[in-house]
Design an enzyme around this catalytic site. Structure first.
Site, PDB file in Angstrom:
ATOM      1  CD  GLU A 149      -3.008  -1.103   2.214  1.00  0.00           C
ATOM      2  OE1 GLU A 149      -4.070  -1.677   2.017  1.00  0.00           O
ATOM      3  OE2 GLU A 149      -2.787  -0.477   3.278  1.00  0.00           O
TER       4      GLU A 149
ATOM      5  CD  GLU B 201      -3.847  -6.119   2.554  1.00  0.00           C
ATOM      6  OE1 GLU B 201      -4.716  -5.492   3.199  1.00  0.00           O
ATOM      7  OE2 GLU B 201      -2.637  -5.857   2.594  1.00  0.00           O
TER       8      GLU B 201
END
Ligand code: BG6
Length: 480
Positions: free
Chosen positions: A179, A373
């Site tokens: 991220e 995810e």
């Protein structure tokens, strides 16, 4: 039709949220170790409060986490039982280089991951390795200021050279930074940034981001040189932004908010800083420390695939429309969407938004995607046998798998695989809680660190096994 043959089904974890063993095998201390449970966690991860050491007043969940450091064989066996084709995990940088700037790596750390990868291959599981999932050795923060300092690009290069060389043949899929857009929202967690009084925080964040982008491009280059089989991906906290209404001001706000997140992936996947971003820096008078050769290097070393996490869509509102309610959405603030239900933590549940996100990322980058995810953080209540009937989690995941199938089947989006988040219960990154669980496997441990650490499959365990066995075709289930 449906999911392609060889689709990589699996689950995902991060070292600091599951391993524990924070001081074992010669491991050094990292930023992620010193973020406590409780109300100080958010100010610390967002860089508003400096906290670089343990103290008596807080509980630090990453120290032991779910002790996967000692349980990995048992855990990977369970992943194998579910039929995982891949397991996404991250390397703790400070296991390999305890301080971060040493010349030689720590053999015990290297051996730990080598054993873990071998264990995966025993069950036909292909490791998918995040090189850094929010972790940065504390020494690099204290001594160099974290990713603000360009020297970290070299330290990271040392790390990846060691990893690519040592794990050649064992690992093929790599993600450079988890991220990467989290730098902008949680800079201590994302890039080990702490701020001096009066410091230009925007400059610091964009500088750190530039260094991470360079490091990511170097990793991509080196990975391909060491083994042409290596596939390297970038990773973003993904989700489309909806305008709160069709007011042009709301639509523009959604457009701008999305661009803020995309700019890093634009560099990693397309090789160039987008013009809107450079214009913005110019307007703000921010001069990025770009050196000769940087831009050409970024252009030459783009990633092979684009990976992302998806939990919830976000909603933007323009300045002319301020009568709205906000809700949590990962670390991102979002206007509450009145058309969606929310998890117990306020994250809004939107399977169709997942399909939209897959499409918009594919439209933008035209590279294969990897969903690394997705999942539902919920409070689980085990029965006397520690069994959890987690229908709510199955419901969430079945709808998301169906939406992903539509994106692939109907819309033609190319997706390499899907790893659900926290396939085994682990510590929450955002809150530090254990009770925010995502797993198919229940772990007996509570927020304060009590419990036997016993692992017990939940109802979703067999459901996911069926999904994988049918290559995503059979997402059906019966409510208890
Ligand atoms: C992602 C992170 O942002 O979301 C994970 O990559 C994190 O590390 C996951 O755990 C879920 O967030 P949380 O706050 O519920 O743990």
């Amino acid at each position: 039709m449906g999911f392609p043959k060889g689709f990589l089904w699996g689950g995902a974890t991060a070292a600091n949220q599951c391993e524990g063993g924070y001081n074992e095998g010669g491991r050094g201390l990292a930023n992620v170790d010193v973020v406590p449970l409780g109300e100080d966690r958010f100010p610390i991860i967002t860089g508003k409060m400096n906290h670089l050491a343990f103290d008596e007043d807080h509980f630090y969940p990453a120290k032991e986490a779910i002790d996967m450091y000692h349980h990995f064989k048992e855990d990977i066996k369970l992943f194998g039982e579910m039929g995982f084709k891949t397991y996404r995990l991250s390397i703790a940088w400070s296991r390999i280089f305890p301080k971060g700037d040493e010349a030689e790596p720590n053999e015990a750390g290297l051996k730990f991951y080598e054993d873990l990868f071998n264990e995966c291959h025993k069950y036909g599981i292909e490791p998918l390795v995040t090189i850094t999932h929010f972790d940065c050795p504390i020494h690099l923060i204290k001594e160099y200021g974290g990713w603000k300092n360009r020297k970290l690009v070299d330290f990271y290069e040392n790390l990846v050279r060691v990893l690519f060389t040592r794990y050649k043949g064992l690992v093929k899929y790599w993600l450079t930074f988890n991220e990467i857009n989290m730098i902008l929202h949680a800079p201590f967690m994302g890039a080990g940034l702490t701020f001096e009084d009066g410091e230009d925080q925007e400059l610091a964040k964009y500088t750190a981001a530039h260094h991470e982008l360079l490091a990511s491009a170097r990793a991509t280059k080196i990975a391909h040189e060491i083994d042409p089989e290596n596939q390297v991906g970038c990773m973003m906290a993904g989700a489309v932004y909806y305008p709160y209404s069709c007011r042009p001001g709301d639509v523009w706000a959604a457009y701008e908010d999305a661009r803020d997140e995309y700019y890093l992936i634009d560099v990693q996947a397309r090789g160039e800083y987008p013009r809107y971003f450079l214009k913005r820096l110019e307007r703000k008078g921010i001069a990025l420390p770009i050196e000769d050769g940087d831009l050409a290097f970024l252009k030459e070393n783009t990633v092979d695939f684009v990976s992302f996490s998806y939990y919830a869509t976000r909603v933007s509102v323009g300045d002319d429309n301020d009568e709205v309610e906000f809700t949590a959405s990962n670390i991102f603030d979002s206007v509450k969407n009145p058309y969606l239900e929310s998890s117990e933590w306020g994250w809004q549940i939107d399977p169709l938004g997942f399909r939209t996100t897959l499409n918009s990322l594919y439209d933008r980058y035209q590279k294969p995607l990897f969903v690394v995810e997705n999942g539902l953080g919920a409070v689980d209540t085990p029965d006397e046998n520690s069994y959890v009937a987690d229908d709510y989690r199955i419901d969430y995941m079945a709808k998301h798998v169906d939406a992903m199938r539509d994106a692939i089947d109907i819309d033609g989006v190319e997706v390499l695989g899907y790893t659900s988040w926290g396939c085994i219960d682990l510590v929450s990154a955002g809150t530090g809680e254990m009770k925010k669980r995502y797993g198919f496997i229940y772990v007996d441990r509570d927020n304060e660190g009590n419990g036997t650490l016993k692992r017990t499959p939940k109802k979703s365990f067999n459901w996911y096994k069926q999904v994988i066995a049918s290559n995503g075709e059979d997402t059906s289930w019966q409510k208890d």
